[in-house]
Design a protein around this motif. Structure first.
Motif, short mmCIF file in Angstrom:
data_model
loop_
_atom_site.label_atom_id
_atom_site.label_comp_id
_atom_site.label_asym_id
_atom_site.label_seq_id
_atom_site.Cartn_x
_atom_site.Cartn_y
_atom_site.Cartn_z
N VAL A 158 -19.89 -4.36 -14.54
CA VAL A 158 -20.04 -5.79 -14.29
C VAL A 158 -19.10 -6.56 -15.20
O VAL A 158 -18.96 -6.24 -16.38
N PRO B 220 -22.66 -14.01 -7.97
CA PRO B 220 -22.35 -12.58 -7.90
C PRO B 220 -21.50 -12.21 -6.69
O PRO B 220 -21.75 -12.65 -5.56
N THR C 158 -19.56 -13.43 -11.25
CA THR C 158 -20.00 -12.14 -11.80
C THR C 158 -19.57 -11.08 -10.80
O THR C 158 -20.04 -11.06 -9.66
N ILE D 50 -19.36 -7.33 -9.55
CA ILE D 50 -20.04 -6.04 -9.65
C ILE D 50 -19.24 -5.02 -8.85
O ILE D 50 -18.95 -5.23 -7.66
N LEU E 214 -30.18 -5.10 -10.52
CA LEU E 214 -29.46 -6.15 -11.25
C LEU E 214 -30.13 -7.52 -11.10
O LEU E 214 -29.76 -8.46 -11.81
#
Length: 261
Positions: free
Chosen positions: A15, A21, A47, A49, A79
């Protein structure tokens, strides 16, 4: 890398950044590192991932039945993300599409780069590639199988090796080798993907294709763009199949505004 471990084995992920995200799902001849060149820019506002699909990179091969969509759901639950933007390349694009069909409420937007089409009637060139890879693996020549995949997916049909950026083949060689070693067991245990109609996808969708890619995938990209309501088709002039490797700056310039929607 971080690890999600449970009774089904472990998935490795990383991450970076802060903000809404975004999940990047790698191609079937790569691992999470294929996104290295685009992450720094995307992580300025999101963010980001990345994870290795089961049997790829540092994620363990399956020990029993599994599905890629279920793995992704478990990772998001782990998460704490209820809804994400999804970006998938090649096989990772198909995983992203399947996830959007299976868990539509958990997808805010969808970007797929040269995803395959289940049941597609492949050209003779693609059949010849598959037969060559199968023959190399059957003879135990893993190095030859790696070369065959590099020729098809990195170099592509429309250019010579001197036209490919220096170092890309070296970066991809080990991930391809890992994918080939685990290919049989992954195929044996995979439960397959979603069966829903792509016409039911109702989130903002971007379909990307490299203009130097295999003709089959250019046709498939247009099918997705036509079949998903409101989808936008973007062509990357200097890219073959792996757009994130061939044209990272151009990809960021497209994904940046799209992910900000």
């Amino acid at each position: 890398m971080l690890t999600l471990t449970d009774d089904r084995g472990h998935l490795s992920y990383v991450v970076a950044g802060d903000g809404p995200p975004v999940v990047l799902v790698h191609a079937g001849v790569a691992d999470h590192r294929m996104w290295d060149a685009v992450v720094p820019d995307l992580a300025k506002g999101h963010t980001v991932i990345r994870y290795d699909l089961r049997g790829f990179g540092r994620s363990a091969p399956p020990a029993g039945p599994f599905s890629e969509t279920d793995d992704l759901r478990r990772l998001l639950d782990h998460l704490g993300y209820e809804r994400v933007r999804l970006v998938g390349a090649s096989w990772g694009g198909r995983v992203a599409l399947d996830f959007a069909l299976t868990h539509p409420a958990r997808v805010r937007s969808l970007a797929v780069l040269a995803p395959p089409w289940r049941g597609y009637h492949w050209s003779s060139d693609m059949v010849a590639y598959d037969e060559a890879e199968t023959a190399a693996l059957a003879s135990g020549d893993l190095d030859a199988a790696v070369r065959i995949n590099l020729d098809m997916w990195l170099r592509g049909p429309a250019r010579q090796w001197e036209d490919v950026a220096v170092g890309l083949a070296d970066r991809l060689r080990d991930p391809i080798r890992t994918s080939l070693v685990n290919q049989e067991i992954v195929g044996e245990h995979s439960r397959g993907g979603a069966t829903g109609d792509i016409a039911g996808i109702c989130v903002p969708t971007l379909v990307g294709i490299g203009k130097l890619d295999v003709a089959d995938f250019q046709d498939i990209a247009r099918r997705y763009a036509a079949g998903i309501p409101g989808a936008t088709l973007v062509e990357f002039r200097t890219a073959a199949h792996l757009i994130a490797l061939d044209a990272p700056a151009e990809l960021v310039s497209v994904l940046g505004p799209f992910l900000a929607r």
